[in-house]
Enzyme design. Structure first.
Site, mmCIF file in Angstrom:
data_model
loop_
_atom_site.group_PDB
_atom_site.id
_atom_site.type_symbol
_atom_site.label_atom_id
_atom_site.label_comp_id
_atom_site.label_asym_id
_atom_site.label_seq_id
_atom_site.Cartn_x
_atom_site.Cartn_y
_atom_site.Cartn_z
ATOM 1 C CB SER A 256 8.196 -3.075 0.664
ATOM 2 O OG SER A 256 8.412 -3.813 -0.522
ATOM 3 C CG HIS B 15 12.622 -1.383 -1.425
ATOM 4 N ND1 HIS B 15 12.593 -2.214 -2.520
ATOM 5 C CD2 HIS B 15 11.591 -1.816 -0.616
ATOM 6 C CE1 HIS B 15 11.625 -3.099 -2.384
ATOM 7 N NE2 HIS B 15 10.999 -2.881 -1.248
ATOM 8 C CG HIS C 99 17.634 -7.357 -8.305
ATOM 9 N ND1 HIS C 99 17.490 -8.495 -7.529
ATOM 10 C CD2 HIS C 99 16.466 -6.667 -8.183
ATOM 11 C CE1 HIS C 99 16.286 -8.492 -6.983
ATOM 12 N NE2 HIS C 99 15.652 -7.407 -7.359
ATOM 13 N NE ARG D 54 10.814 -6.641 -10.972
ATOM 14 C CZ ARG D 54 11.225 -6.155 -9.794
ATOM 15 N NH1 ARG D 54 10.312 -5.829 -8.886
ATOM 16 N NH2 ARG D 54 12.495 -6.014 -9.519
ATOM 17 C CG ASP E 256 13.622 0.616 -9.274
ATOM 18 O OD1 ASP E 256 12.397 0.736 -9.124
ATOM 19 O OD2 ASP E 256 14.356 0.031 -8.467
#
Length: 471
Positions: free
Chosen positions: A274, A304, A350, A359, A405
């Site tokens: 992105s 993604h 990842h 995160r 995620d």
């Protein structure tokens, strides 16, 4: 000076003149003569542009990387070839925003009164300037963004008439693309604006777009999943608070979650799909609207941003099959069954990181603070306890640790935002905070169009033979 009509020049200040409430709020917060974001950036970027110019002149022929054939055929993984000012991702340490870790920005960035999480608009300021803004600067900036939130009627009508079964991310991209009608950059470019002024219009477009994104996102959510009715923007509220209210959530903890969510999902350096797509399309001088829409289309992919939806779907299936038994032994068996069937464990691994995603950690700490006994959180915690060892023994995953995620959907589920197909839209709102500052910087320093060299497989074979022959 650029040769623009008076009407085009006036668009730079029209949004403030149309909103008396913003004028009042801005004057109140700027009474101590602090600089606005635009004024501060205008002071900073000439020196940055000169620094880049000098770096290219003095060191432009320095070899900074070597490219292996497997990298060319492996998605250009790891090739050092992009400039991204806002953040750098270290495989072991994780993401740093302008040199600051996530725990550091949670501590250093301004917060809402009574809140514990950083304000995403403060992060935008940091990513654009490298500086931490004051509380009064952030409050005025929040009011500025709120004043830009009104959608043109044709976008409003378009969103209301999209089919409800069209994926929310597709609707989000369509809505952002339709805002091209409002692009001040496109209008100025058509009239022959000077290159040195590009950043001015890219800045205005970026802030206009950022102000409108919560309304677009909430309109899609309310149309698809609720009654279609939308609350009004509060001109005195911060960005996360307004987004929560537009979605229909008034819980103060959910507001805090939105602030954290937008902040940690904002930026992850420039090589992800992105961010890179937004940068690439912007390098052709497409407006911030078209550039972000292109990035959103990349974010929508299951490899993604849509991964958060897939993680939640996988968690639900796991929960159903283990029938409430979240013991490490049962979870470990389920993970092995998943891997032995040729499937992957969603939310783990990842492309760059080789440790637990910071995160993920930030979201885990939020859950531990607010709902440590929530069933889905206990399930995610047990997976976190078991999965790294299983994946390490399996041996086919370079990074056996969880990424962002694997946790975000659980937080949203707890507070009642249960529609998983909408999660990537929230990710898209957040990602705008990371990619739009770089677009402004690109225009300010005169970054060129991106145009890497491509070769056919046959040409690569010839190249490899030539290189190996010399060795």
């Amino acid at each position: 000076m650029s040769v623009l009509s008076q009407s085009t020049r006036s668009t730079l200040v029209k949004h403030a003149l149309k909103n008396a409430r913003f004028q009042f709020i801005a004057q109140r917060y700027y009474s101590n003569a602090e600089k606005t974001l635009k004024e501060r950036f205008a002071e900073i970027f000439p020196a940055k542009a000169e620094e880049i110019k000098k770096l290219k002149k003095e060191h432009g022929q320095t070899v900074i990387d070597q490219v292996k054939l497997e990298q060319a055929f492996g998605g250009m993984r790891g090739i050092k070839g992009l400039v991204w000012e806002g953040s750098v991702l270290d495989p072991e340490e994780g993401i740093r925003f302008r040199g600051r870790t996530i725990p550091e920005i949670q501590k250093q960035l301004p917060k809402a009164a009574g809140g514990d999480e950083p304000l995403p608009e403060a992060l935008f300021w940091l990513l654009l300037t490298g500086e931490v803004p004051s509380e009064s600067q952030v409050k005025a900036f929040s009011a500025d963004l709120a004043s830009r939130s009104e959608l043109p009627k044709h976008v409003d009508d378009l969103l209301d008439n999209l089919p409800r079964d069209l994926h929310p991310m597709a609707q989000f991209s369509i809505g952002v693309t339709a805002l091209e009608s409002e692009s001040k950059f496109a209008k100025a470019y058509a009239q022959g604006v000077a290159k040195k002024d590009y950043w001015n219009y890219a800045f205005e477009d970026s802030l206009d777009l950022l102000g409108k994104l919560p309304v677009i996102a909430a309109k899609i959510y309310r149309n698809v999943f609720k009654d279609g009715r939308l609350a009004a923007i509060d001109p005195n509220a911060d960005y996360g608070s307004n987004l929560a209210g537009l979605l229909g959530f008034e819980n103060s903890e959910f507001v805090e979650l939105m602030r954290l969510y937008l902040t940690v999902h904002s930026d992850h350096e420039g090589g992800n799909v992105s961010a890179h797509t937004t940068h690439l399309v912007g390098s052709a001088l497409s407006s911030p609207y078209l550039s972000l829409a292109a990035g959103l289309n990349g974010l929508a992919g299951p490899l993604h941003g849509r991964a958060n939806q897939e993680v939640l779907e996988w968690l639900f299936k796991l929960r159903e099959e283990v029938k409430g038994d979240y013991s490490p032994e049962v979870i470990e068996k389920y993970l092995w069954d998943t891997l032995n069937s040729g499937r992957v464990v969603p939310g783990y691994g990842h492309a760059v990181l080789r440790k637990t995603d910071p995160r993920y950690t930030a979201q885990r700490e939020f859950a531990l603070k607010h709902f440590p006994d929530y069933e889905l959180f206990r399930l995610v915690s047990t997976i976190y306890q078991v999965a790294p060892d299983v994946l390490t023994k399996h041996g086919k995953t370079k990074n056996p640790w969880p990424n962002v995620d694997s946790h975000s959907g659980v937080l949203l589920q707890y507070y009642g935002l249960t529609e998983a197909s909408f999660y990537t839209v929230l990710f898209g709102v957040a990602r705008a905070f990371g990619v739009l500052p770089q677009l402004i910087i690109d225009r300010a320093v005169g970054a060129p169009i991106e145009r890497p060299k491509s070769l056919s497989t046959e040409k690569f074979i010839s190249l490899v033979k030539s290189v190996e022959g010399k060795n």
